[in-house]
Design a protein around this motif. Sequence first.
Motif, short mmCIF file in Angstrom:
data_model
loop_
_atom_site.label_atom_id
_atom_site.label_comp_id
_atom_site.label_asym_id
_atom_site.label_seq_id
_atom_site.Cartn_x
_atom_site.Cartn_y
_atom_site.Cartn_z
N GLU A 167 41.69 43.18 30.54
CA GLU A 167 41.03 44.22 31.32
C GLU A 167 40.03 43.66 32.33
O GLU A 167 39.59 44.36 33.23
CB GLU A 167 40.29 45.19 30.39
CG GLU A 167 41.18 45.98 29.48
CD GLU A 167 40.41 46.83 28.49
OE1 GLU A 167 40.86 47.95 28.22
OE2 GLU A 167 39.37 46.38 27.99
N ILE A 168 39.66 42.41 32.16
CA ILE A 168 38.67 41.79 33.05
C ILE A 168 39.34 41.44 34.37
O ILE A 168 40.36 40.76 34.41
CB ILE A 168 38.06 40.53 32.39
CG1 ILE A 168 37.33 40.91 31.11
CG2 ILE A 168 37.12 39.82 33.36
CD1 ILE A 168 36.82 39.72 30.32
N THR A 169 38.74 41.90 35.47
CA THR A 169 39.32 41.65 36.79
C THR A 169 38.72 40.38 37.40
O THR A 169 37.62 39.96 37.03
CB THR A 169 39.06 42.83 37.74
OG1 THR A 169 37.65 42.93 37.98
CG2 THR A 169 39.60 44.14 37.17
N ASP A 170 39.45 39.83 38.35
CA ASP A 170 38.96 38.65 39.07
C ASP A 170 37.65 38.98 39.79
O ASP A 170 36.74 38.16 39.84
CB ASP A 170 40.00 38.16 40.08
CG ASP A 170 41.24 37.59 39.41
OD1 ASP A 170 41.19 37.27 38.20
OD2 ASP A 170 42.27 37.46 40.09
N GLU A 171 37.57 40.18 40.35
CA GLU A 171 36.37 40.59 41.09
C GLU A 171 35.14 40.61 40.18
O GLU A 171 34.05 40.17 40.58
CB GLU A 171 36.59 41.97 41.72
CG GLU A 171 35.45 42.43 42.59
CD GLU A 171 35.21 41.59 43.83
OE1 GLU A 171 34.04 41.48 44.23
OE2 GLU A 171 36.16 41.02 44.37
N GLU A 172 35.29 41.09 38.96
CA GLU A 172 34.16 41.11 38.02
C GLU A 172 33.69 39.70 37.70
O GLU A 172 32.49 39.43 37.67
CB GLU A 172 34.56 41.83 36.73
CG GLU A 172 34.75 43.32 36.89
CD GLU A 172 35.36 43.98 35.67
OE1 GLU A 172 34.94 45.12 35.38
OE2 GLU A 172 36.24 43.38 35.02
N LEU A 173 34.64 38.79 37.49
CA LEU A 173 34.27 37.41 37.21
C LEU A 173 33.64 36.75 38.43
O LEU A 173 32.69 35.97 38.29
CB LEU A 173 35.49 36.61 36.75
CG LEU A 173 36.06 37.02 35.38
CD1 LEU A 173 37.26 36.18 35.03
CD2 LEU A 173 35.00 36.90 34.31
N GLN A 174 34.13 37.06 39.61
CA GLN A 174 33.55 36.51 40.83
C GLN A 174 32.11 36.99 40.99
O GLN A 174 31.24 36.23 41.43
CB GLN A 174 34.38 36.88 42.04
CG GLN A 174 35.70 36.16 42.10
CD GLN A 174 36.62 36.71 43.17
OE1 GLN A 174 36.20 37.44 44.06
NE2 GLN A 174 37.89 36.34 43.10
N ASN A 175 31.83 38.23 40.60
CA ASN A 175 30.47 38.75 40.69
C ASN A 175 29.55 38.00 39.72
O ASN A 175 28.40 37.72 40.06
CB ASN A 175 30.44 40.25 40.40
CG ASN A 175 31.03 41.07 41.52
OD1 ASN A 175 31.09 40.61 42.66
ND2 ASN A 175 31.49 42.26 41.22
N ILE A 176 30.04 37.68 38.54
CA ILE A 176 29.26 36.90 37.58
C ILE A 176 28.95 35.53 38.18
O ILE A 176 27.81 35.06 38.16
CB ILE A 176 30.02 36.73 36.24
CG1 ILE A 176 30.06 38.06 35.48
CG2 ILE A 176 29.40 35.64 35.38
CD1 ILE A 176 30.96 38.06 34.27
N ILE A 177 29.97 34.89 38.74
CA ILE A 177 29.80 33.56 39.32
C ILE A 177 28.85 33.62 40.51
O ILE A 177 27.99 32.75 40.67
CB ILE A 177 31.16 32.95 39.69
CG1 ILE A 177 31.98 32.71 38.41
CG2 ILE A 177 31.00 31.65 40.47
CD1 ILE A 177 33.44 32.40 38.63
#
Length: 165
Positions: free
Chosen positions: A72-82
Motif C-alpha cells: 500500500e506504500i506509494t513511491d511518492e510517500e517514500l520520496q516525501n520521507i526521503i
Amino acid sequence: MSDRGIDKYGWDENQNISLHDKIKQDLKKSMLAKDNNVRDTLRLIMGEYPKLTVAMTLESGKKTTRVKKPEEITDEELQNIIRSFIKSENVMLEVRKEQTSDYLELLKCYIPGMADSDEISQWIHENIDFSNFKTPVQAMGSVMKHFGKRADGNMVKDILLTIKM
C-alpha cells in the motif's frame, strides 16, 4: 562518492521496481557488503514506515488508523520521507558550513532529480498556450502541476517572468 561504492545504490522511476522494494534490495546488498553507512541510512528510512497509516472505522464506529502494508506504500510517500531527511540534513550542513555529505548524496539517489531551468523552459514552450492567460505568471499552476516537487517554484516564476507575450 564512487570510491566508496555508494553509486551502486539508488532508485530511478524508470526501473521496473517500486521504491519500497528497491530500498529493501539495497539494504540487503549493503548488509552483505558490510557497508554500514548505507545500511544505517536505509534503516532510518524504513524506520519511518510506521508513520504511513490508513484511516479506518471500526465496527463500533470509532475512527482509528493502521499502519500501511508494504504493497500500500506509494513511491511518492517514500520520496516525501526521503525529502524530509534531505531537508534536515541540508539544515545541519548549513550549520556546520559544509556543502554536502555522503549521507545527503545517498538520500538523493532515491528521489527523482530536480528539473533544471532548460527542461522547465522547454516544457513551457511546448505545452503552454499563453493566449489563455493575462500574464505569463498565471501559467505557474500548470507548470507546477506537471513538474510537482521536481521543480523549484521560484525558478519557475523567474522563467515565466522572462517570457514576452
